[in-house]
Design a protein around this motif. Structure first.
Motif, mmCIF file in Angstrom:
data_model
loop_
_atom_site.group_PDB
_atom_site.id
_atom_site.type_symbol
_atom_site.label_atom_id
_atom_site.label_comp_id
_atom_site.label_asym_id
_atom_site.label_seq_id
_atom_site.Cartn_x
_atom_site.Cartn_y
_atom_site.Cartn_z
ATOM 1 N N LYS A 56 0.878 -1.208 -0.264
ATOM 2 C CA LYS A 56 0.341 0.031 0.114
ATOM 3 C C LYS A 56 0.829 1.792 -0.381
ATOM 4 O O LYS A 56 0.327 2.698 -0.994
ATOM 5 N N THR A 57 1.902 1.876 0.828
ATOM 6 C CA THR A 57 3.063 2.471 0.656
ATOM 7 C C THR A 57 3.998 2.915 -0.178
ATOM 8 O O THR A 57 3.576 4.036 -0.996
ATOM 9 N N SER A 58 4.064 1.720 -0.930
ATOM 10 C CA SER A 58 4.852 1.834 -2.296
ATOM 11 C C SER A 58 4.133 2.346 -3.441
ATOM 12 O O SER A 58 4.409 2.674 -3.994
ATOM 13 N N PHE A 75 -3.317 10.037 4.439
ATOM 14 C CA PHE A 75 -2.413 9.778 6.016
ATOM 15 C C PHE A 75 -2.638 8.121 5.574
ATOM 16 O O PHE A 75 -3.120 7.230 5.223
ATOM 17 N N ASP A 76 -1.359 8.018 5.740
ATOM 18 C CA ASP A 76 -0.493 6.468 6.329
ATOM 19 C C ASP A 76 -1.034 6.121 7.659
ATOM 20 O O ASP A 76 -1.509 6.727 8.382
ATOM 21 N N GLU A 77 -1.096 4.852 7.371
ATOM 22 C CA GLU A 77 -2.213 4.065 8.737
ATOM 23 C C GLU A 77 -3.133 5.081 9.452
ATOM 24 O O GLU A 77 -3.110 4.909 10.883
ATOM 25 N N PHE A 78 -4.005 5.036 8.669
ATOM 26 C CA PHE A 78 -4.905 5.941 9.455
ATOM 27 C C PHE A 78 -6.044 5.557 10.605
ATOM 28 O O PHE A 78 -7.030 6.418 11.306
HETATM 29 MG MG LIG Z 1 2.447 0.639 5.051
#
Ligand SMILES: [Mg+2]
Ligand SMILES: Nc1ncnc2c1ncn2[C@@H]1O[C@H](COP(=O)(O)OP(=O)(O)OP(=O)(O)O)[C@@H](O)[C@H]1O
Length: 376
Positions: free
Chosen positions: A47-49, A158-161
């Motif tokens: 997801k982040t990449s 917003f990551d790890e929301f």
């Molecule tokens: Mg991630």
């Protein structure tokens, strides 16, 4: 010797990436249409990449992209600070824009310092004493004014929301965020792997974010693409793996992107020129062992009954967990105990139910190998 083409650490945004072409195109198109998206999947599916690649592409099309990681936030002040920091981080290289950000974001001042990697690291300090929700409200209001003034398309991730749901007065925090996110003309992505907690924020009709965003699930990588990725990465880095062996690796890691990278990283290091079956068996043991400490600490947080369920589902995923023979075979005790165990384990995202087939299984494929190996 050529460099190992696989990654143990975070994959750089310009490194070869397997598939995700449709996802990339979808997400870029949502972002450009100012659509808000909940991007979810189990841990380390990419997801982040993927989000970083989406933002990279938007940036080259002239968008302003802010990335706000909420991992480990413990208070509303910290959430506000992380939002302010994400704006300073993306603007500090552009004098004009940085001054604008400083002008609008009155609740936090930027602090720039040299980073250990030789760049600049951006942090913030509170400009004046306000408490609780007011500082979040001020920060969101300044974000709104900044976005209007900057007159560029803006994308905020917003990551790890889901972490906001664990903070004191989370409903108040969700209320303020929702109020501004609804007004601000840009696209927001809400990303997370604790799917139960994250999706509850958006799918519970009593909560402020109810139905405010599009749910987008990231699936494992397609088997065929992953096989091709592995064989071609080995080849381009001067070593060889045949398609059958690459396919075996994909099966062992259930097409899981992070474990594929980890497996292939170790494998590439280990072999001289050409992969053999024996190498694959050896590396499997190394990959499982490399995660042991994490798995042990997961078990430490569980009750014996929950561990029994986890272990049963690792050995034998099932759509009939309540059948007398399954319960007896795996020593699962009472129906009520199973019900409670399933609920706790799925809240922790350790197990999941396939809603098409009704089958319960353990989410992490290497955890499955470890549980079977330990015969817990
Ligand atoms: Mg991630
Ligand atoms: N499409 C891909 N091609 C190649 N490698 C990938 C791909 N997607 C993910 N990976 C690998 O998996 C690793 C983990 O990905 P990432 O951190 O983006 O996952 P995540 O879903 O954000 O994880 P978490 O839920 O833990 O935050 C990457 O650093 C990379 O090595």
């Amino acid at each position: 010797m050529k460099k190992n083409p696989f990654y143990l650490k975070e994959i750089p945004v310009d490194a070869p990436f397997c598939d995700r072409e449709k996802e990339l195109a979808d997400l870029i198109s949502y972002a450009k249409s100012n659509i808000n998206v909940v991007l979810f999947s189990p841990r380390r599916y990419g997801k982040t990449s993927l989000t970083k690649r989406v933002q990279n592409s938007l940036k080259s099309d002239g968008n302003l992209t802010a990335y706000c990681d909420l991992f480990g936030v413990t208070s509303v002040e910290e959430i506000a600070g992380r939002i302010a920091r994400s704006i300073y981080a993306v603007t500090h290289k552009n004098q004009g824009m940085f001054q604008k950000a400083i002008g609008f974001i009155t609740s936090f001042r930027p602090v720039l310092s040299p980073s250990p990697e030789g760049g600049i690291s951006v942090s913030v300090q509170t400009a004046f004493k306000t408490d609780g929700l007011k500082i979040l409200e001020d920060t969101m209001e300044s974000l709104e004014k900044f976005i209007i003034d900057v007159a560029l398309p803006v994308h905020v991730a917003f990551d790890e929301f889901q972490e906001i749901a664990e903070v004191h007065n989370s409903i108040g925090i969700e209320g303020i965020l929702r109020q501004y996110i609804q007004k601000i003309q840009c696209s927001f992505f809400f990303i997370g792997s604790r799917r139960r907690i994250l999706l509850d924020i958006f799918n519970d009709r009593k909560r402020p974010f109810f139905q405010s965003s599009l749910n987008y699930e990231l699936k494992p990588l397609p088997h065929k693409d992953m096989v091709l990725f592995i064989t071609s990465e080995f080849k381009s880095a001067g070593k060889y793996i045949n398609e059958d062996d690459a396919s075996k690796i994909c099966q062992l890691v259930s097409n899981h992107p992070y474990y594929m990278q980890k497996f292939c990283f170790f494998l590439y290091e280990e072999i001289d020129k050409e992969v053999t079956q024996k190498d694959i068996a050896e590396i499997k043991a190394i990959v499982v062992e490399s995660e042991r400490v994490v798995f042990e600490s997961i078990l430490q947080g569980l009750r014996t009954k929950q561990i029994n369920i986890l272990s049963a589902l690792a050995k034998e995923p099932t759509a009939k967990i309540y059948s007398a023979s399954y319960m007896a075979r795996h020593n699962l005790g009472s129906t009520g105990g199973i019900q409670q165990g399933l609920s706790t384990l799925s809240k922790k995202d350790l197990i999941e139910k396939d809603y098409r087939t009704g089958t319960w299984s353990v989410v992490d494929p290497i955890f499955v190998c470890w549980l079977i190996q330990m015969s817990l």
